[in-house]
Design an enzyme around this catalytic site. Sequence first.
Site: not given
Length: 384
Positions: A36, A276
């Site tokens: 999964k 940033y």
Amino acid sequence: MRGTSYIELSRSAAENNFAYLRELVGANTTISHVVKGNAYGHGISTYLPLALELGAKHFSTFDAQEAFLVHRAIEGQGNIMVMGMVEDEELEWAIEHGIEFFVFDQQRLENAIRIAKKLKVKALIHVELETGMNRTGFGKDEFDQVIRLIQANPDALLVKGFCTHYAGAESFANFFRVKTQYQRFKKSVKLFNKSGIESEILHAACSAGAVRFPKSRFDLVRIGIMQYGFWPSTETYIEKIKPKGMDNEDPLRRVISWKSRVMNVKTVKQGEYVGYGMSYLAASEIKVATVPVGYGHGFSRSLSNTGRALVRGNRVSVIGTVNMNLMLLDVTPLDNVEKGDEVVLIGNQGDLSISVSSFGDFSDQLNYELLTRLPRDIPRSVID
């Protein structure tokens, strides 16, 4: 076209892990390889052929979509079992193609019977029993109705298994809860058996259950994280390995490596901010390497100013804010860093390594969470 990063899967590491797991659970217990979450980030289409090559015969998924991808990848060379979601419209495909699936509510059981009769093919079901997880599974008050439905439809159903799931077998804190679940499971199975309903197999244990509760291995174990080289928790590792006197030698090997390349190198002057905002100020003149991997690729923003990577055999720091598509590394101490140099985000380079667990510690993520968040479009390949 090349991706901005790439994942490599080690055949030798997977082979080592398969051999260890076989020794752990014994020759008579089937290992269902849980794939999964895109095979825990390793990639279903890449990992499944490798697993088949190494002897895997049984695979477990969470939903029907994953089962479809596994079915396509293994081309009929193994059994597939869906442990969770199967939409009503997907049941017909599953039954027609011999896909096994859990039933844990009456509606799914009734729909399976209806579709199986229409197709004139038996639905291969695993009856999930509620033992204390309180998530999915038939409660004791539902047993009578389930028994009646199964007894009344022998032409439509084949009970492949009775199963349950433990609520945190990886933690010592859950020891008595799991022990109680084990006892409830055995008693519940006996109630079905007394009504004449037998199954081919019993299964309850995941990776942690297989390690910590040997009696609960039964006929099949659902092994997820350990096949990829990771322990379910530090507790399971310590409990299993320390008593052996192995000097902390880990018998598992990590299958996955995640790598990228230097995109650009530039010098930043003293007193300038990097990236940033103002989260990183250059206290002196520094050399900065740009790497085209960011939080949009699974490298968490929480690794801003804390993450690590390997470049030219050295461990270097992530500086500034991790962007959607890139990060910045301080490579000041290194000589001759160039565009195109390998950058290791997870894995080994020279004598150093960055493990998934250390990566996860920096970003406050579980191994499971970090791995399954790796985007599906990152190119993956198998190496020796």
